[in-house]
Motif scaffolding. Structure first.
Motif, short mmCIF file in Angstrom:
data_model
loop_
_atom_site.label_atom_id
_atom_site.label_comp_id
_atom_site.label_asym_id
_atom_site.label_seq_id
_atom_site.Cartn_x
_atom_site.Cartn_y
_atom_site.Cartn_z
N LEU A 14 1.01 -1.23 0.13
CA LEU A 14 -0.04 -0.09 0.04
C LEU A 14 0.94 1.37 0.12
O LEU A 14 0.34 2.37 -0.43
CB LEU A 14 -0.85 0.09 1.13
CG LEU A 14 -2.04 -0.96 1.22
CD1 LEU A 14 -2.66 -0.97 2.57
CD2 LEU A 14 -3.00 -0.78 0.14
N ILE A 15 2.12 1.14 0.25
CA ILE A 15 2.96 2.27 0.59
C ILE A 15 3.96 2.30 -0.79
O ILE A 15 4.48 1.28 -1.43
CB ILE A 15 4.04 2.08 1.71
CG1 ILE A 15 3.00 1.77 3.01
CG2 ILE A 15 4.71 3.31 1.95
CD1 ILE A 15 3.88 1.40 4.09
N PRO A 16 4.18 3.47 -1.41
CA PRO A 16 5.03 3.46 -2.45
C PRO A 16 6.26 3.00 -2.25
O PRO A 16 7.12 3.13 -1.26
CB PRO A 16 5.09 5.12 -2.91
CG PRO A 16 3.91 5.45 -2.33
CD PRO A 16 3.61 4.70 -1.08
N SER A 17 7.02 2.11 -3.04
CA SER A 17 8.20 1.72 -2.94
C SER A 17 9.31 2.56 -2.78
O SER A 17 10.27 2.53 -1.86
CB SER A 17 8.48 0.57 -3.88
OG SER A 17 8.74 1.01 -5.09
N ALA B 223 -0.96 3.15 6.55
CA ALA B 223 -0.06 1.95 6.40
C ALA B 223 1.38 2.26 6.69
O ALA B 223 2.17 1.46 7.28
CB ALA B 223 -0.28 1.30 5.01
N PHE B 224 1.78 3.47 6.30
CA PHE B 224 3.08 3.87 6.25
C PHE B 224 3.22 4.11 8.05
O PHE B 224 4.52 3.40 8.57
CB PHE B 224 3.50 5.12 5.83
CG PHE B 224 4.81 5.47 6.06
CD1 PHE B 224 5.98 5.19 5.40
CD2 PHE B 224 4.85 6.61 6.94
CE1 PHE B 224 7.12 5.69 5.69
CE2 PHE B 224 6.33 7.00 7.18
CZ PHE B 224 7.36 6.58 6.73
N PRO C 19 1.01 10.49 0.66
CA PRO C 19 -0.23 10.71 -0.06
C PRO C 19 0.18 11.91 -1.19
O PRO C 19 -0.62 11.52 -2.22
CB PRO C 19 -1.15 11.43 1.06
CG PRO C 19 -0.23 11.72 1.90
CD PRO C 19 0.82 11.02 2.06
N ILE C 20 1.02 12.49 -1.00
CA ILE C 20 1.39 13.21 -2.02
C ILE C 20 1.72 12.57 -3.44
O ILE C 20 1.21 12.81 -4.64
CB ILE C 20 2.50 14.42 -1.82
CG1 ILE C 20 1.98 15.39 -0.69
CG2 ILE C 20 3.17 15.20 -3.09
CD1 ILE C 20 2.60 16.21 -0.07
N TYR C 21 2.69 11.89 -3.23
CA TYR C 21 3.30 10.63 -4.45
C TYR C 21 1.93 10.08 -4.89
O TYR C 21 2.06 10.05 -5.75
CB TYR C 21 4.13 9.87 -3.68
CG TYR C 21 4.84 9.11 -4.69
CD1 TYR C 21 6.00 9.43 -5.33
CD2 TYR C 21 4.34 7.72 -4.88
CE1 TYR C 21 6.61 8.61 -6.34
CE2 TYR C 21 4.88 6.78 -5.84
CZ TYR C 21 6.00 7.19 -6.62
OH TYR C 21 6.55 6.48 -7.53
N LYS D 284 -9.90 8.39 -4.99
CA LYS D 284 -8.58 8.18 -4.27
C LYS D 284 -8.48 8.26 -2.86
O LYS D 284 -7.49 8.27 -2.05
CB LYS D 284 -7.43 8.77 -5.21
CG LYS D 284 -7.67 10.33 -5.27
CD LYS D 284 -6.70 10.85 -6.18
CE LYS D 284 -7.05 12.26 -6.64
NZ LYS D 284 -6.40 12.78 -7.52
N ILE D 285 -9.42 9.18 -2.34
CA ILE D 285 -9.41 9.67 -0.82
C ILE D 285 -9.20 8.55 0.04
O ILE D 285 -8.31 8.49 1.05
CB ILE D 285 -10.66 10.48 -0.30
CG1 ILE D 285 -10.75 11.75 -1.30
CG2 ILE D 285 -10.51 10.78 0.95
CD1 ILE D 285 -9.63 12.62 -1.22
N ASN D 286 -9.92 7.34 -0.07
CA ASN D 286 -9.70 6.19 0.90
C ASN D 286 -8.36 5.70 0.54
O ASN D 286 -7.54 5.22 1.62
CB ASN D 286 -10.67 5.09 0.63
CG ASN D 286 -12.11 5.40 1.15
OD1 ASN D 286 -12.29 6.46 1.69
ND2 ASN D 286 -12.95 4.64 0.84
N HIS D 287 -7.81 5.53 -0.40
CA HIS D 287 -6.61 5.06 -0.50
C HIS D 287 -5.55 5.70 -0.11
O HIS D 287 -4.56 5.50 0.54
CB HIS D 287 -6.39 4.77 -2.10
CG HIS D 287 -4.98 4.04 -2.61
ND1 HIS D 287 -4.59 2.99 -1.97
CD2 HIS D 287 -3.92 4.84 -3.19
CE1 HIS D 287 -3.15 2.61 -2.19
NE2 HIS D 287 -2.83 3.55 -2.87
N LEU D 288 -5.71 7.20 -0.17
CA LEU D 288 -4.40 8.04 0.47
C LEU D 288 -4.57 8.02 2.15
O LEU D 288 -3.46 7.91 2.46
CB LEU D 288 -4.87 9.44 -0.18
CG LEU D 288 -4.82 9.75 -1.61
CD1 LEU D 288 -5.10 11.22 -1.67
CD2 LEU D 288 -3.38 9.51 -2.07
#
Length: 172
Positions: A67-70, A131-132, A108-110, A121-125
């Protein structure tokens, strides 16, 4: 990059690449923390319980890390690895927290910049940002908040978040 939605995506050449970052992250963690110093909640389990429990904990950790950008994970671990090199021990704690909050804000910015147009995308952000926080607590909590870190609590939080995040609709 993280999964933007739980739904199945079309297979692309990039999917083949996306399986490699987990290995790269493990190698980076080994570089940053060393083999003896790298510690996760799986390391805290009872050795008599066997590697099956370790695999389950690592499986939950992998689910959350998707869920977190690599790029955020790699940057966090790389910067975190330089902290022990800071000679002024009073500054180290501040630097650790600056790194943590910087990566928390960048998550969330990325994701927002790389989200598909027209998809909610709000829920995902929100889920990815949380998650981070959980991922950072599980992987570096013993150095981030040494007085508040507990491996058993980290394991419980990790599993609970994995279960809850799986039922949160990210694409509706």
């Amino acid at each position: 990059m993280s999964r933007l939605f739980y739904e199945k995506q079309k297979k692309t050449d990039q999917d083949a690449y996306s399986k490699k970052p987990d290995k790269a992250i493990d190698e980076l963690e080994e570089e940053v923390f060393g083999e003896d110093d790298r510690k996760t909640v799986a390391d805290e389990s009872d050795p008599t319980e066997g590697s099956q429990d370790d695999n389950r904990v690592n499986s939950y950790l992998e689910k959350i890390s998707r869920l977190i950008p690599s790029e955020i994970i790699a940057g966090y671990l790389a910067m975190f690895g330089f902290v022990p090199l800071i000679e002024n021990t009073k500054v180290r704690g501040y630097i650790i927290w600056i790194i943590f909050f910087m990566c928390l804000v960048l998550t969330p910015i990325y994701l927002n910049r790389h989200a598909e147009k027209g998809k909610p995308k709000i829920n995902h952000l929100l889920v990815s940002s949380l998650a981070f926080v959980i991922w950072a607590y599980v992987t570096t909590g013993m150095k981030l908040v040494p007085g508040l870190y507990d491996a058993a609590a980290a394991s419980i939080i990790l599993v609970a978040f994995s279960l809850v995040s799986a039922v949160i609709p990210l694409n509706k």
